[in-house]
Scaffold this active site. Structure first.
Site, PDB file in Angstrom:
ATOM      1  N   GLY A  44       6.046   2.392  46.488  1.00  0.00           N
ATOM      2  CA  GLY A  44       5.430   2.292  47.800  1.00  0.00           C
ATOM      3  C   GLY A  44       6.085   1.267  48.698  1.00  0.00           C
ATOM      4  N   THR A  53      -5.159  -2.550  47.696  1.00  0.00           N
ATOM      5  CA  THR A  53      -4.835  -2.991  46.336  1.00  0.00           C
ATOM      6  C   THR A  53      -5.935  -3.856  45.725  1.00  0.00           C
ATOM      7  OG1 THR A  53      -3.592  -4.822  47.289  1.00  0.00           O
ATOM      8  CG2 THR A  53      -2.335  -2.888  46.637  1.00  0.00           C
ATOM      9  N   ASP A  68       2.131   7.060  46.267  1.00  0.00           N
ATOM     10  CA  ASP A  68       2.792   6.752  44.993  1.00  0.00           C
ATOM     11  C   ASP A  68       2.382   7.733  43.896  1.00  0.00           C
ATOM     12  OD1 ASP A  68       4.237   4.637  45.895  1.00  0.00           O
ATOM     13  OD2 ASP A  68       3.019   3.077  44.963  1.00  0.00           O
ATOM     14  N   PRO A  69       3.266   8.667  43.525  1.00  0.00           N
ATOM     15  CA  PRO A  69       2.977   9.504  42.349  1.00  0.00           C
ATOM     16  C   PRO A  69       2.733   8.670  41.092  1.00  0.00           C
ATOM     17  CG  PRO A  69       4.772  10.460  43.613  1.00  0.00           C
ATOM     18  CD  PRO A  69       4.492   9.111  44.228  1.00  0.00           C
ATOM     19  N   HIS A  70       3.327   7.463  41.011  1.00  0.00           N
ATOM     20  CA  HIS A  70       3.124   6.671  39.799  1.00  0.00           C
ATOM     21  C   HIS A  70       1.801   5.900  39.797  1.00  0.00           C
ATOM     22  CE1 HIS A  70       5.815   3.324  41.792  1.00  0.00           C
ATOM     23  NE2 HIS A  70       4.558   3.107  42.087  1.00  0.00           N
ATOM     24  N   TYR A 107      21.225  17.996  56.250  1.00  0.00           N
ATOM     25  CA  TYR A 107      21.463  19.221  55.502  1.00  0.00           C
ATOM     26  C   TYR A 107      22.696  19.916  56.078  1.00  0.00           C
ATOM     27  CZ  TYR A 107      16.584  18.660  54.140  1.00  0.00           C
ATOM     28  OH  TYR A 107      15.405  18.171  53.670  1.00  0.00           O
ATOM     29  N   SER A 133      21.938   5.613  44.947  1.00  0.00           N
ATOM     30  CA  SER A 133      21.774   6.260  43.650  1.00  0.00           C
ATOM     31  C   SER A 133      20.314   6.211  43.218  1.00  0.00           C
ATOM     32  CB  SER A 133      22.645   5.558  42.602  1.00  0.00           C
ATOM     33  OG  SER A 133      24.008   5.701  42.925  1.00  0.00           O
TER      34      SER A 133
END
Length: 524
Positions: free
Chosen positions: A157, A302, A394-396, A425, A453
């Site tokens: 995030g 949070t 956040d998917p985590h 693209y 990366s």
């Protein structure tokens, strides 16, 4: 994302389990993931000989290297088992974290073996496409038009928030750059600095289209803050609630905007941004002639899991545009609770009416009859997310995906042009079933995002999770509802708990009542 009936999905079958109850299945699938990769290697160019011979493998030095490898892994396993955090255990409630989906762990390992780098599609031909699909899954969940929006995976995030502020900053300086360009300035209806610093996001993005038609876009873009830097204090204030994550302080530092240009918005008794005080602060800044760079709302703080009133913020921006001709960028920090938006969507991704939603929750056993969630104002906040310019999620966290998996979604993909260092693209026209279609070729994610990366395995983990657990009421809705139900039970149990004594000291335990989401706060 493929739509299917997920009514028979069992939540307990999604996780390895606190006691590794699904160990047999998990082990079989983990072996499958690794074995498939090894088959791929051994079958790649079958005409080639083995490079490491049987004789080589039985050499003393070779065996010694394998033994030492085993020994180091034994040491690592011992360290992990003795000092790691048991996220999987229902006894552990120290952080906003939980167990992870088996499918996401398995997909991560499966893709990790191929070591794809999602910086560019040529080094990740499979997982780059999976990342773009997963990003659009999230855009659709928030109600964005998937033909116009853009989303991708980040390390978390924090980086997603950086990107939100990055695009807000670059959007704010584009009109100023146009005014300085002798050929482009004719595109502006007004060229006063006040008007240029208060344009709606959509109007600025329309100017990108106009600049491209005249072949001036790249010249003008080089005259924005991206090329010329940021003049101290020029772009105005960033408004964030007191409940903000510390990443916003870091973002203002990194992007050269200055932490002194942060205005903190007070929170109310429910720990949400106080909408009336926010309104007064915004009007005061407008009266002083101070531009507003962006306003941030938090969906799942949070500390308490509070969900800001996003609908009121959207209304405030409309009012500012109508009354004062002043607009600003809106970013939602939904890192924690963003996935809960899935709880409001049916199998066709339609946002359900409140009464229909509550009825379905109880009829289909998603919530027990004594749990009514969400509060009406929380419902309106999730419904209003589709009006925000960008959203961090956040998917985590509540996506139950392994680290590191954050994400950002942007309502209008034209925004990417202001930050990209290469065409986002490259399209190639291909014949498909008698018609011409656009096929994505050589997508260079790294040139259009903050990171370079990045692990393609993360994209595989998120994509696979979305396929098994759809972003709707019968998918993630079931999983997240189980957490909300448990949170309600814990709060009720805490607040009916009798006082107790430890070493002649008497303690009461009291929970913060009625949370917006499923975070439990309590005190002694």
């Amino acid at each position: 994302m493929t739509n299917f009936n997920n009514s028979k999905m069992n939540v307990d079958a999604l996780f390895l389990g606190p006691k590794s109850e699904n160990a047999v299945f998990f082990r079989e699938m983990m072996e499958y993931a690794v074995t498939e990769h090894m088959h791929w290697r051994s079958g790649y160019h079958p005409e080639d000989p083995e490079y490491v011979t049987t004789v080589d493998r039985y050499a003393p030095e070779y065996r010694d290297t394998l033994y030492r490898t085993e020994g180091i892994l034994n040491q690592l396993s011992s360290k992990l088992k003795t000092t790691s955090i048991p996220w999987f255990s229902p006894r552990y409630m120290g952080h906003m974290n939980a167990d992870t989906l088996m499918i996401s762990n398995l997909a991560y390992v499966m893709a990790m073996m191929y070591n794809p780098n999602n910086c560019a599609q040529e080094s990740s031909p499979t997982t780059t496409v999976l990342e773009l699909e997963a990003g659009l899954d999230l855009c659709a969940m928030f109600g964005y038009d998937t033909n116009q929006s853009w989303g991708h995976i980040t390390s978390g995030g924090t980086v997603a928030n950086y990107e939100g502020l990055w695009v807000a900053r670059n959007i704010k300086t584009l009109p100023l750059a146009i005014a300085k360009h002798p050929q482009a300035r004719q595109l502006l209806k007004e060229d006063s600095e006040k008007a240029l610093l208060n344009m709606p996001t959509s109007a600025v993005l329309d100017l990108i289209d106009d600049l491209k038609k005249q072949g001036l876009f790249e010249e003008v873009r080089d005259m924005t803050c991206r090329g010329e830097g940021v003049e101290q204090g020029k772009l105005g204030k960033l408004l964030v609630p007191q409940s903000k994550h510390y990443s916003w302080m870091k973002a203002m530092d990194i992007l050269g905007l200055g932490q002194q240009n942060i205005v903190q918005l007070p929170v109310d008794a429910s720990y949400r941004t106080d909408t009336e005080q926010m309104r007064q602060i915004v009007f005061s800044l407008i009266e002083q002639g101070e531009p507003i760079l962006a306003v941030v709302a938090v969906v799942g703080t949070t500390e308490t899991g509070a969900i800001d009133n996003v609908a009121k913020l959207i209304e405030l921006r409309r009012e500012c545009e109508a009354r004062f001709g002043v607009s600003f960028y809106i970013h939602i920090d939904a890192a924690y609770a963003g996935y809960a938006c899935a709880m409001f969507r049916d199998e066709n991704n339609q946002f359900l009416d409140y009464d229909v939603l509550i009825k379905r929750y109880h009829q289909e056993g998603i919530f027990p009859s004594d749990v009514v969630w969400p509060k009406p104002e929380v419902y309106q906040s999730f419904k209003a997310l589709q009006e925000a310019d960008s959203i961090t999620v956040d998917p985590h966290k509540v996506g139950f995906i392994p680290y590191a998996a954050g994400a950002i979604c942007m309502k209008d993909k034209r925004i990417v042009d202001l930050i990209s260092y290469h065409a986002a693209y490259v399209f190639e026209e291909v014949a498909e079933k008698g018609r011409k279609a656009e096929k994505q070729q050589n997508v260079l994610l790294g040139s259009s995002i903050m990171e370079g990366s990045k692990a393609g395995a993360t994209a595989a983990a998120v994509w696979a999770a979305h396929r098994l657990v759809p972003l709707n009421i019968l998918g993630y809705g079931k999983v997240i509802a189980a957490g909300i139900t448990t949170a309600n039970w814990i709060i009720e149990s805490i607040n009916t708990c009798e006082a107790f004594e430890i070493e002649d000291r008497k303690f009461e335990i009291i929970a913060l009542p009625s949370p917006d989401f499923h975070m439990v706060n309590f005190m002694f």
